[in-house]
Every structure is written in structure tokens, then in C-alpha cells.
Enzyme design. Sequence first.
Site, PDB file in Angstrom:
ATOM      1  N   GLU A   1       0.824  -1.215   0.000  1.00 20.46           N
ATOM      2  CA  GLU A   1       0.000   0.000   0.000  1.00 20.46           C
ATOM      3  C   GLU A   1       0.858   1.264   0.000  1.00 20.46           C
ATOM      4  O   GLU A   1       0.816   2.057   0.944  1.00 20.46           O
ATOM      5  CB  GLU A   1      -0.948   0.006   1.192  1.00 20.46           C
TER       6      GLU A   1
ATOM      7  N   GLU B   1      -6.828  -7.491  -0.636  1.00 20.55           N
ATOM      8  CA  GLU B   1      -7.239  -7.421   0.766  1.00 20.55           C
ATOM      9  C   GLU B   1      -8.692  -6.999   0.892  1.00 20.55           C
ATOM     10  O   GLU B   1      -9.141  -6.073   0.225  1.00 20.55           O
ATOM     11  CB  GLU B   1      -6.416  -6.362   1.516  1.00 20.55           C
TER      12      GLU B   1
HETATM   13  C1  GAL Z   1      -4.390  -2.373   4.959  1.00 24.27           C
HETATM   14  C2  GAL Z   1      -3.024  -2.953   5.150  1.00 24.27           C
HETATM   15  C3  GAL Z   1      -3.039  -4.203   6.009  1.00 24.27           C
HETATM   16  C4  GAL Z   1      -3.924  -4.014   7.193  1.00 24.27           C
HETATM   17  C5  GAL Z   1      -5.302  -3.642   6.737  1.00 24.27           C
HETATM   18  C6  GAL Z   1      -6.275  -3.458   7.872  1.00 24.27           C
HETATM   19  O1  GAL Z   1      -4.287  -0.998   4.800  1.00 24.27           O
HETATM   20  O2  GAL Z   1      -2.426  -3.254   3.913  1.00 24.27           O
HETATM   21  O3  GAL Z   1      -1.716  -4.479   6.396  1.00 24.27           O
HETATM   22  O4  GAL Z   1      -3.391  -3.011   8.011  1.00 24.27           O
HETATM   23  O5  GAL Z   1      -5.238  -2.431   6.032  1.00 24.27           O
HETATM   24  O6  GAL Z   1      -7.552  -3.167   7.397  1.00 24.27           O
END
Ligand code: GAL
Length: 669
Positions: free
Chosen positions: A119, A275
Amino acid sequence: MREAGVNLVSVGIFSWSRLEPVPGRYDFEWLDRVLDLLHGGGIAADLATGTASPPPWLVHQHPELLPMLADGVRLHHGARQHYCPSSPAYRDAAARLAEAMATHYHDHPALVMWHVGNEYGCHVPACYCDVSAADFRSWLQRRYQSIEELNRAWGTDFWSQRYSDWAEVIPPRRTPTWPNPTQSLDFQRFSSDALLECYEAERRELAEHAPGVPITTNFMSFFKPLDYWKWSQREDVVSNDAYPDPDDPESGLIAAMNGDLMRSLARGRPWVLMEQTPNRVNWRPVNAAKPPGLMRLWSLQQVARGADGILFFQWRQSRAGAEKWHSAMVPHGAPEHSRAWQEVKALGADLGKLDAVCGGGVDAQVAILLDWESWWALELPSKPSGELRQLDQVRAYYRHLFDANVAADFAHPTSDLTPYKVVLAPNLYLVGEAAAGNLDQYVKAGGTLVMSFFSGIVDPDDHVRLGGYPAPFKELLGLRVEDFLPLAPGRQIAVEFADGSQGGGDLWSELVTPHGAEEIATFGSGELAARPAVTRQHYGEGTAYYLATRLDPPSMSRVLSEVLARAEVAPTWSGPAGVEAVRRDSPQGRFLFLLNHGEEEVEAPVPAGGLELLSGERLASSSITLAARGVAIVLEPGSGPSAEAVEAARVPAEHAGEGSLAEAGERDA
Ligand code: GAL
Ligand code: ZN
């Protein structure tokens, strides 16, 4: 993992301090064991370079790599992403780790993709330190060649800002009032590029030491600081992180937009949802749980919009650390008592039935223009209204498309628009010659353009385009904007359509004088009464519409319905409200996704004789019952290889990992 049908794991993302526990000494033993285990279990790895969180020793050695805010505050280690994007110390150390990873793992059989950093821009999208200042100056020297040219572009005669030497130039640090707008805009361009350089430094190592392995870094949906049009060109696979809020009724729409953006950025390459959360996040003031079925609905929605893979953050919920209250596929307690785990398992089984969908695109006849540079410039301060937000404007258009089940891509204004019947320009405040010419040509050649107020206002230097607003589009739109009359929050302006029906607008209004354009609607009250609110102009072979206010949703729907009907853009599907429909075409056939966002069961029309992939049932009738948050994926009859072939190719859930790994292991997929 096998129980849940997992066949791809993103691993090692924040592991730098484990991989390189002391300077220059790498420890891969533990990760070898993890990758061997994964491979033994038939699971592939998207292996992270681990560089998103520099270890404490690196900060200790190089305190200058810590990032600095605009007001001079240093951010320290102890969280994550605490690095200055321009720092040579950070970039070198990260590139060395990437090199070591690539050298060690290039022929590991589990490795199918690289996950660079994480990110980019999250937490620290820009740095204002002296190292960044020097890097900014080099970037500016490449852009402008001479200090005279920088002075011209930045308009530095205003407020006595003229620079006599490069050494005087700094980032837009905290100033008594607005910093120079072109300086700010250039700093946004530079900051996106500086992070891209970090990515590139690692990518070079991976490409050299592990040739042939696809490379990605995960995006954050509509993330303002990074120009993803530029970034996505450097990726083999586009990947995205998306965390729509279960408490926000607009989340289904927002998630659909995210998916459309990723498909558009991928431009024909595969993309994956890297994610999402199985249940709650931990970073909102209140972290709503996902009600039953919502995780599945939103997962399959991303598949509908083009994703070829669905992943989660995170596998196991940790007992320590800052994210221990973020949900996971495997919860703190016994998995068998967790609804999230049951749903994760069921999703794995569902995804195992969808191989035939992979590689398929979405055929969109509508494009929405989005340009990061224009977005940055639009939202700089000191404008007729500070309430104008790029994404609100995009959403005002997208809402109708989403409700009407009309597929749309996002497009950069200089990209090839000829595949589209309709192009929507929610706001194109900043426009260069190439974009202006492209839109002009597009309409001349028969396209339909809908453009909103405050477009075509400045050039790439953020200088106003003189000669009457909107200078590059006056001919095309057949009008002139004489003045802007922004509306205070909560204020409405009446809009009257030609047939006498009433609508409304808010946020903005304009004094428009038509020069050829016909009036579709006029303002109904105040100083602008009877002046144009919505216009249409035939131009060349095409048509250009102009909206002089932000229409309320019913008025917007009315205008866009007319535009789409005239341009012969048909909806994907028509059925009960609240059901989202998307069609994905793959070499295996045409797949109609029906996603019920409502909390009631509905009857939805379907092509009789189709094969519903999730249930495996052949559809005898021309309607299907969709449960609350239910999903159907219908292989349309006669649209590809026989339904039996697709059925036969379905990977049983318990073998999902093996089946896909065999292909993934070849690495040329
Ligand atoms: C994203 C990140 C992850 C985790 C997640 C939580 O921004 O890539 O590592 O922190 O959010 O929602
Ligand atoms: Zn810096």
C-alpha cells in the site's frame, strides 16, 4: 487453509526485521519453512519483499530516513511505513532486501507472484524533509530545465515568490496561508513519482534476479495521492485493497466503483482483490461487523467486476500488536464456533466453482473520465467553492449507472475513447491540449459526452485558460460560462425541465449563455431563473451535454437515462431494485452475475436454460429466487462451450488449491 479452499497466500508483507534481523545478515530459514509448507499443501505464494516497515536498526543507523510532515514534525518508528520516499538509505536497503529475496526464492516452486512493499502511500503519502526537498528540486529541474521556466509555470510574480536560484525552492511546507498552487500540484506529482521510484527500485531487482515472476503492489481503491494510471503501467497484475464500511448504505456502490476502477487500470491484464476483511476492521471509530452473507456478496461482486482472485487481510488473528482486533479468517477462538470462518470456508468452495469466469472482461459502452492531476488541482484550496470534491462528483454520475445496471469503465481523458458510446466527465478542472483535443475528436466522430460544471478551467500549470470559460470546450458544448454561483451547504436551486417537470441541484450553479446549445432544463429560481441548467449541443457527428449544477439524484437519472437511451446503451439487465447485475464475458461463455444487496428475498429474471454456477443447477424457468444478500452466477445458454464442459471443469472445493497451483506453477499464466 486447504479446508477453506485457499490456493494463494500473500506472505511476509511486514517481515523486514525478521528477514534481516541485523544489518546485512539475512535469515530466510523460517520463511523457507513457511513456503515449503504452503507448497506441500498445494498452496501458492504471492511473496512480499517485506519493505513497507523498515526495522529499528535501519532507523537507528539512518535517522534521516524518517519522514517529515509539512510543519516539520518527524514521524518516528514504532508503527509502520515510517520512511521518506526519497531517502537513498531507505531505497538502497529495500532494494538490497528485494535482491536477496529474489536470489533466494526465484526458483521456489510456491512462488507465483511478487508483492512489492505494501500500500504505497498509506500513512505517509509525501515527505517534506530536506532530503525530499533536494529530490523535489531535481524532479523540477527535469520538468522545467531552467529556473525561469519554473517561475513562469508557478506564476511566482504573484506574492513576490520569484526564485533566483534552485537552492531556494522547497516543498510546500506549512505556510502562513495558501502555498503557491502550482508548487502544491507539482509536489503531488512529485510525491506520487517518488514513491513509484521506491517500487521501481525493488522491481528492477526482482526482474533481474527472478525473471518471469509477475509483479504487483496493492492499491487502495480511489487513493488520491498516487496517480494509479501511471502506477498500473508498471504492474503485471493489478491488485487492490478495499474495506467498504458495512454501516454505510452506499458501500455496495462504492465497492462496485472500486472494482470498475481496478478493471480499467488493469487494461486487459488480470487483477485481484488482495485485501478485504472477513468481518470487522479495527480502524474506524466504530467497527461494524459484516452481517451474514455480506462478505460473500462483496467478494463475488468483485469477481463480477473483473477480479480473478479474492484474498483477505488476514489469515490468523494475532494476539499481539496493533491489529489484534482486526478480524481474520482464523479467529482468536475456536474456528468451528466462528461464523466468519464458516463463511470463509463456504466462499472458498464458491470460488472453486468459478474457474470458467477467470480471464473474462466486462463489456462497457460507457466511460467515466478520471485524471489524478485534475483531481489534485480541483481540490487545492482557494476556489469559488471549497465543497467541490472529485469523488463526490464521480459518485453523482456512478449512482445512476449502478442503479440502472449499466456497465462503465474508468478512462484517462487522453486514452482511446472510441470503444465507448458515452463518455462522462464529472469534472475535468485541469485539462491539457491532448485531452481537450481527444474529447473534441471523440464527439466530432459521433460520441456522446456529458460534462459537468467547472471543467476545462485550467491548463497543466494550473493557469486559467483565458478567453471565456470553459475555453477548450466552448465550441464543443456550444456555450459560454459567464460566472460561477456556488451554493452554500444545504442550499438548493430549482431546476425546470423543458416539459415543465421539476428537479433540483445543489453545490454549484453557473450563469451560462448558450451559443448553439439547446436547453434541456433551466434554473427555476433566483438570479439564474430561466437560464440554462442542462444543455445539449450537436457537434460534428456527436452530441455534448453540459450540466451547470449538481443535479439531485432523480434529475441526474432523468438526464442520464435520456443520454443513454439516445446513444443506444442498453442496461445489462432489468429486474427488481437493489439487485446489481454485471455480465462478464470469458472465453468460456457469458456469465450474468446477479447480486442482491437488499435484505429481502427477491424474484429475479434470468435466461431460462442457463446454468447457475454456485448451485450447479440448470435453470428451468425464467426467474430465480435470490435470498437476502444472495448471489446467482448464470452461464447464459448458448454463450460458450457447452454447460457440461464448464461443469466438468469445475474444481471441487477440496482440491481447489492443487488444481490452480498446477497452472500457477508454470508461471506463464
Ligand atoms: C491495509 C493494510 C493491512 C492491514 C489492513 C487493515 O491498509 O495493507 O496491512 O493493516 O489495512 O484493514
Ligand atoms: Zn523526506
